[in-house]
Design a protein around this motif. Sequence first.
Motif, short mmCIF file in Angstrom:
data_model
loop_
_atom_site.label_atom_id
_atom_site.label_comp_id
_atom_site.label_asym_id
_atom_site.label_seq_id
_atom_site.Cartn_x
_atom_site.Cartn_y
_atom_site.Cartn_z
N LEU A 1 50.10 30.85 23.15
CA LEU A 1 50.51 31.11 24.53
C LEU A 1 50.01 29.99 25.43
O LEU A 1 48.80 29.73 25.50
N GLY A 2 50.94 29.32 26.10
CA GLY A 2 50.56 28.19 26.96
C GLY A 2 49.67 28.61 28.10
O GLY A 2 48.61 28.03 28.33
N HIS A 3 50.07 29.62 28.83
CA HIS A 3 49.23 30.17 29.90
C HIS A 3 49.58 31.64 30.07
O HIS A 3 50.67 32.10 29.68
N THR A 4 48.67 32.38 30.67
CA THR A 4 48.85 33.82 30.81
C THR A 4 49.91 34.13 31.86
O THR A 4 49.83 33.66 33.00
N ASN A 5 50.90 34.94 31.45
CA ASN A 5 51.94 35.37 32.37
C ASN A 5 51.78 36.83 32.78
O ASN A 5 52.20 37.23 33.86
N ILE A 6 51.20 37.64 31.87
CA ILE A 6 50.94 39.05 32.15
C ILE A 6 49.43 39.23 32.29
O ILE A 6 48.67 38.84 31.42
N PHE A 7 49.02 39.81 33.39
CA PHE A 7 47.59 39.95 33.68
C PHE A 7 46.89 40.78 32.60
O PHE A 7 47.32 41.88 32.27
N ASN A 8 45.82 40.21 32.05
CA ASN A 8 45.00 40.88 31.04
C ASN A 8 43.62 41.13 31.64
O ASN A 8 42.84 40.19 31.81
N PRO A 9 43.29 42.38 31.98
CA PRO A 9 42.01 42.64 32.65
C PRO A 9 40.79 42.27 31.81
O PRO A 9 39.79 41.80 32.37
N MET A 10 40.86 42.44 30.50
CA MET A 10 39.72 42.07 29.66
C MET A 10 39.51 40.56 29.69
O MET A 10 38.37 40.08 29.77
N ASN A 11 40.58 39.82 29.62
CA ASN A 11 40.49 38.36 29.70
C ASN A 11 39.90 37.94 31.05
O ASN A 11 39.05 37.03 31.12
N TRP A 12 40.32 38.59 32.13
CA TRP A 12 39.81 38.28 33.47
C TRP A 12 38.31 38.56 33.57
O TRP A 12 37.55 37.76 34.14
N ILE A 13 37.87 39.67 32.99
CA ILE A 13 36.45 40.01 33.00
C ILE A 13 35.63 38.94 32.29
O ILE A 13 34.58 38.50 32.78
N PHE A 14 36.11 38.49 31.14
CA PHE A 14 35.38 37.48 30.39
C PHE A 14 35.34 36.15 31.13
O PHE A 14 34.29 35.48 31.18
N VAL A 15 36.45 35.74 31.69
CA VAL A 15 36.50 34.46 32.41
C VAL A 15 35.56 34.48 33.61
O VAL A 15 34.81 33.51 33.85
N LYS A 16 35.55 35.56 34.36
CA LYS A 16 34.67 35.65 35.53
C LYS A 16 33.20 35.73 35.13
O LYS A 16 32.34 35.09 35.75
N SER A 17 32.90 36.52 34.10
CA SER A 17 31.50 36.67 33.68
C SER A 17 30.98 35.41 33.01
O SER A 17 29.76 35.17 32.99
N ALA A 18 31.88 34.56 32.46
CA ALA A 18 31.44 33.34 31.79
C ALA A 18 30.82 32.34 32.76
O ALA A 18 30.13 31.41 32.33
N PRO B 1 35.89 29.46 31.78
CA PRO B 1 36.17 29.36 33.23
C PRO B 1 36.54 27.94 33.67
O PRO B 1 36.52 27.65 34.87
N GLN B 2 36.87 27.05 32.73
CA GLN B 2 37.15 25.65 33.11
C GLN B 2 38.38 25.55 34.01
O GLN B 2 39.37 26.25 33.82
#
Length: 594
Positions: A352-369, A450-451
Motif C-alpha cells: 500500500l503506497g499510502h493510507t486511504n482508509i483511516f486505521n485507528p490502530m495505525n494512528w495510535i502507533f504513529v502518534k505514540s512513536a 512518525p517520519q
Amino acid sequence: MALIQSTLIWVVYAVVIVLLIAIASIFVILYQAPRERSVVVTIVCIFTLTSLLATVLLLPVDVALVSSTTSSKLGKRKDWATQDSVDSILLTLKIVYYTLYSLDALLCLLVVPFTYFWYEEYDEVASEEGNQTITSRLWGAFKYTIAFILLVVIIFLVGFFVPVAKDRQGGHYDLEFFKRILEEGHGERALTFALGLLITIGTLIYILYTAAGLALLPVAFIKSAPGISAPTLSANTASELEQNRERQRQLEGRNAGREDGLPPKDRRELDALVREERTLVRRERLAAEASGEGQGWLMKAWMKIEAVFRPIKLLGGLLLMLVAIFVWVCMLLTFIDKAKNSICKSHCGYVLGHTNIFNPMNWIFVKSAKVFPIDYVIFLFLILFFFFSSVVGIASIGIRFLWLKIFQIRNGHTSPQALLLATILLTLMALAINYSVAMLVAPQYAHFGPQTFCDRPLRHPDDQPDCSNHKNAIRPCSEISTSQAAANVCTASVGSTFLDTITVNFSFFGAVDFWAQIAFFAVYLIVFILSLFRTPKLNEFELDQDAEEDEEEGLLASTGRRFGATWEDLTGRAKKQSVSARRGSRDNGHEAED
C-alpha cells in the motif's frame, strides 16, 4: 545526544529480552508434565520462544532508531543524521534482523526436530544397563534429522536460483522504494525466499489457531462454569459417594448367604461401583482442598483474595474482547484499503503506497512513536496478546493432522514431544503475526513510524527544505513518495523493507499471505459468535485424572499442582481445555481394566 538516544533504545530492547525469557520460561514450565520433564527440551523450547518473540519485538526498536534521525515537526533530518550515520544504523539493524531470522529458521527446521528425535531415542532400560550411550543417542537423532538438513539445503538452493521480479517493467517498479528492494544479492534472496516460505506456512497455521484463540481468550476470562465452585463440587461429590455406597450395600445385602457368591452381573456392577468410589473419594479430597480444608491461613487468605478480585477478571475479559474486536476491525480496514488501492496489486503482494482508509490502530502507533517507549509498551502488549491467543488456540484445538488429534496441549500435562511441536507451531505463527502486524495492523507505523518530510522545492539535489513557516507542506513519509525531498529525509524501517522484499520479489507468497487474511477474519468471527452462545461445563473426569496423578506422585510432589488445579477451578479456566484427549484417556483406561 544521538549516542545516548540510541543506547537507551537498545537498553529498552535488552530489558524486553529479559522479560521474554521470563515469559517463555513460565510458559514452558507451566505446560510441561512434571514427570516427563527434560532439561534439553526445556532449554530448547525456552530459547526458541525467546528468539521468535525477540524477532517480532525488534520492529519498534527499528522504527525508533530510523525515526530518531528526523524531526517530525520540521520534516527534515537532524543535524547529526548524516547519510553515513543513517547507513550505520541501518547496517546494525540489518545484522540483528538477519541474525534473528536465520536463527529462527534454523531453530524451527533443525534444532527443534533434532531435539524431538533426541528425546524419542531415549531408552530408560538400555541407558540403565549401559547399552545406550550419549554418542549412540546423538547418532540416532542425527539420522532422522538428515531429512530436515536436506530440506533446508533445498529451500536455500531454490531461493538462491529462483527468478525474482528484478527485470519486471511497469507496475511502479521505477519508484525509488522498489528499486532499493530489488537491489539484493543471491544470499539475501535465498534467506528471503526461506522466510517467505515459512511465513506462508505460518499464515495457514495462524488462520486456525491464532484466529480461534483471539476469540476464545477474552471469552475464557469472562465466562466461568456454573458448577465449578468448591462448595458445590463438594456437595455433589458427597451425594454421589453416598449413593454409590448405598448401592454397594444393597448388592452385598441382596446376595448375602449365597454359597457361590455374587452372580456375574452383580459382580461386574460391584467392581464398577468400587472403582467409582475410589474416584469419588479422590474428587472429595480435591474439593476439600479447594475449600481450604487442611490448608494454612496463608492459602486460605489467598483463596479469599481470588474470590474478592474475581470481578476484575470479568472486567479484564471484557477489555480483552474490546481490544480483539478493535484489532480485528483495524486489520479489516487495512485489508480493504490494500485490496482496493494497492499500487501494484498482486505483482508486489499488495503493498500500500499510502493510507486511504483511516486505521485507528495505525494512528495510535504513529502518534505514540513520537514519545518512545510508549509505542513499544503498546506493541509489546499487542504481540503478547497475539502470542497468548495462539497458545489458547493450540490448547483448545490441540495439535492435529487434518481431523486426527496427535497431541493435546494442557497446563501441567503436556509431553515433551507435544511441547516441541507446539514450539514449532508458535514459531511459524509468530512469523505470520510479524507479517500481519507490519502489513495490516499498523502498516504506516511499521514502515516509517512518525517520519515526515517537507514537500517544498529544492535548491539543490541534497537540500532539505525548511518548513518552519510552512507547516501545511509537511507530509508523512510513504512508499510512493516521488519527491526528492522525501528521498533525502525518509528512511524505511529494516523490518518492513525485509517483508516488502519478500512480497515484491516473490509475489506468490505476498498474494497468499494477503488473501489468507480473509480466512482469518472468518474464523475469528465464527468462533467468537459460537463462544458467546456456548455454555462452558466443568469436566469432572479431568479433575479425577489430576487427583489420581497427584496421588501417584506423592503428597509433597503434588502440592503445587493441586494448588494450580484449585486456582484454575476457582477462576473458571478449565473450559479452555479440550475434551477429546480426555475421552481417549478414558477409553484407554477402560481397555486396560477390561
